[in-house]
Design a protein around this motif. Structure first.
Motif, PDB file in Angstrom:
ATOM      1  N   PRO A   7       7.372   3.854  -7.924  1.00 63.91           N
ATOM      2  CA  PRO A   7       6.495   2.884  -8.269  1.00 63.91           C
ATOM      3  C   PRO A   7       5.216   3.633  -8.222  1.00 63.91           C
ATOM      4  O   PRO A   7       4.588   4.397  -7.157  1.00 63.91           O
ATOM      5  N   SER A  10       2.151  -0.655  -5.556  1.00 57.86           N
ATOM      6  CA  SER A  10       2.910  -1.748  -4.545  1.00 57.86           C
ATOM      7  C   SER A  10       1.998  -2.630  -4.458  1.00 57.86           C
ATOM      8  O   SER A  10       1.122  -2.455  -3.561  1.00 57.86           O
ATOM      9  N   ASP A  66       6.629  -3.821  -6.613  1.00 52.07           N
ATOM     10  CA  ASP A  66       6.573  -2.449  -7.251  1.00 52.07           C
ATOM     11  C   ASP A  66       6.416  -2.413  -8.628  1.00 52.07           C
ATOM     12  O   ASP A  66       7.186  -3.187  -9.370  1.00 52.07           O
ATOM     13  N   TYR A  68       6.242  -0.052 -12.169  1.00 48.88           N
ATOM     14  CA  TYR A  68       6.502   1.140 -12.814  1.00 48.88           C
ATOM     15  C   TYR A  68       5.911   1.440 -14.286  1.00 48.88           C
ATOM     16  O   TYR A  68       5.795   0.434 -15.088  1.00 48.88           O
TER      17      TYR A  68
END
Length: 172
Positions: A7, A10, A66, A68
């Motif tokens: 990630p 977070s 998280d 991405y």
């Protein structure tokens, strides 16, 4: 671990769960996640926040949302939905506490995938504004428009051409 699986951001959240007296002969209580708090509150997991009649609110612990780069499109859809949510996953726990916080996500598809385990409690809860702003900044900095996928159609095979090629291979 591939770089894509790490990630880029977070966001810690505290999870609030409601326990309600059940009107059932098969269950004593109904449990559901009712909200997330920005950050990690400085209190022990399973702290009672409020008791009223047959309803008790607990701070049950924290989780990380998280983010991405590859999922920015889904985060953007979540924010544009009119009701941005965080999906919180609670799994049955062995011991004195009935559930444990398993995950929290801003990705609606990932949240939905957690419902496949029938024993999980999965609830979308309202996303606090400070988290919504952090996700919007993440999207602004990381989102890359992808070209629309275009599926090519394969040409039909010419059986005569295949037969000629097979015949040529035998003659040599």
């Amino acid at each position: 671990m591939s770089p894509a699986a790490v990630p880029l951001l977070s966001i810690p959240v505290g999870v609030v769960v409601e326990r309600r007296k059940a009107a059932s002969q098969w269950a004593d209580f109904i449990w559901r996640t009712v909200g997330v708090l920005p950050g990690e509150p400085e209190m022990e997991a399973w702290t009672v926040l409020r008791e009223q009649d047959d309803v008790t609110l607990f701070y049950v612990g924290s989780a990380l949302v998280d983010l991405y780069r590859s999922e920015t499109e889904r985060y953007r859809e979540n924010l544009a939905s009119g009701v941005p949510s965080i999906w919180v996953v609670m799994s049955p726990s062995e011991g004195e506490r009935p559930y444990a916080v398993t995950a929290a996500t801003a990705d609606p598809a990932e949240g939905e995938s957690f419902t496949e385990a029938a024993s999980n409690l999965v609830e979308p809860v309202p996303m606090p504004e400070i988290i919504r702003d952090a996700i919007a900044r993440f999207i602004a900095g990381q989102h890359v428009e992808r070209e629309e996928f275009f599926k090519r159609e394969r040409g039909r095979a010419d059986p005569e051409a295949l037969a000629r090629r097979l015949q040529r291979g035998r003659d040599e």
